[in-house]
Design an enzyme around this catalytic site. Structure first.
Site, PDB file in Angstrom:
ATOM      1  CD  GLU A  44      -2.751  -0.959   2.609  1.00  0.00           C
ATOM      2  OE1 GLU A  44      -2.292  -0.308   3.563  1.00  0.00           O
ATOM      3  OE2 GLU A  44      -3.852  -1.524   2.640  1.00  0.00           O
TER       4      GLU A  44
ATOM      5  CG  HIS B  89       4.951   7.225   9.278  1.00  0.00           C
ATOM      6  ND1 HIS B  89       6.083   7.021  10.016  1.00  0.00           N
ATOM      7  CD2 HIS B  89       4.734   6.085   8.581  1.00  0.00           C
ATOM      8  CE1 HIS B  89       6.534   5.800   9.806  1.00  0.00           C
ATOM      9  NE2 HIS B  89       5.745   5.208   8.934  1.00  0.00           N
TER      10      HIS B  89
END
Length: 296
Positions: free
Chosen positions: A208, A246
């Site tokens: 992903e 992130h």
């Protein structure tokens, strides 16, 4: 990995709604669930399985367990996992999502010291089609065969398994490594396991966008994997100007020399292409790419 149809399975959280539901499904598949644990429910029999208050009580009665499937609330997951490790169980499947990150950090330190394989959290678990179901997989979509399936995704894994099954490409194993921010076993660990597995001829890796686990997996494939690998990246149509990763992954990418675009679809696809791994544009393309790689 030494799981098989003969593996003895414990379910922690068996008295909960999810525990009851998936225990029934796992047993219907033939999984040998010999005991369950739910504090406060000891002495009951749920879904045909004797229930105990503590893991050590379950093992004292039913004997050693090969694997535990944990379906506890997120804030109880750490205690349940540590209790299983202390009792000598070395395969943990964490289905619950949203486990506190610091709890996972503590668990993984202990798992590393005790040589414990942790799958998840936020994982559908593991299925060896025709042999054993550990988790929440819709087993009717899977069929026995020689293709290993490793995935970060959830329901997309099932769609891909269905495409493989319809193409008569059965699966040796399917494992969801989990979707939480911090997970146990990695793509690299499972690539190594399947590369050494005599029942697996080729591997499908489903990634992903976000994070850098796919880029790391691509490098590992170049370094250590001999079997054919086919990749698919979910989320390739996500907005290009919206960062999905992130901070930790971004910093790690700069240190490793990957560039600031780590976590994007292009970064992951490029990493696999550089590793010589074909990348499917759609899940339905995976069977044909596998057949080309296997020359069948």
């Amino acid at each position: 990995m030494d799981l098989s149809a003969r593996s003895k399975v414990l379910v922690q959280g068996i008295a909960g709604a999810l525990g009851s539901l998936y225990t029934t499904r796992m047993r219907a598949y033939g999984t040998s669930i010999v005991a369950g644990v739910s504090p406060g429910h000891g002495g009951q029999v749920l879904e045909g399985v004797p229930v105990f208050d503590l893991v050590e009580q379950a093992l004292a009665t039913a004997g050693p367990m090969d694997v535990t499937v944990i379906l506890m609330e997120p804030y109880r997951m750490l205690d349940a996992a540590l209790e299983a490790i202390a009792a000598g169980i070395r395969h943990l499947v964490l289905v619950t999502e949203g486990v506190p990150p610091l709890d996972m950090v503590k668990l993984l330190h202990i798992a590393e010291r005790t040589d414990t394989l942790v799958v998840g959290p936020d994982s559908p678990g593991i299925i060896l089609p025709g042999k054993i179901l550990l988790g929440t997989y819709p087993a009717e979509l899977y069929s026995p065969g020689r293709i290993g399936l490793i995935s970060r995704s959830g329901t997309l894994t099932h769609e891909i398994a269905l495409h493989l099954t319809q193409a008569e490409l059965g699966q040796s194993i399917a494992v969801g490594i989990g979707g939480d921010r911090i997970v146990g076993s990695s793509f690299q660990q499972w690539l190594q396991i399947l590369d050494e597995d005599d029942q697996t001829e080729a591997i499908v890796l489903v990634g992903e966008i976000g994070g850098n686990s796919e880029e790391e997996a691509a490098r590992y494939i170049v370094e250590a994997i001999d079997k054919p690998v086919i990749a698919y990246i979910a989320g390739r149509t996500a907005p290009k100007n919206h960062r999905m990763g992130h901070a930790g992954a971004i910093i790690a990418s700069l240190v490793a020399g990957w560039g600031s675009e780590i976590g994007t679809p292009d970064s992951k696809v490029t990493a696999f292409q550089k590793a010589g791994v074909p990348v499917a544009d759609r899940p339905s393309d995976i069977p044909s790419l596998l057949k080309q790689a296997l020359r069948i």
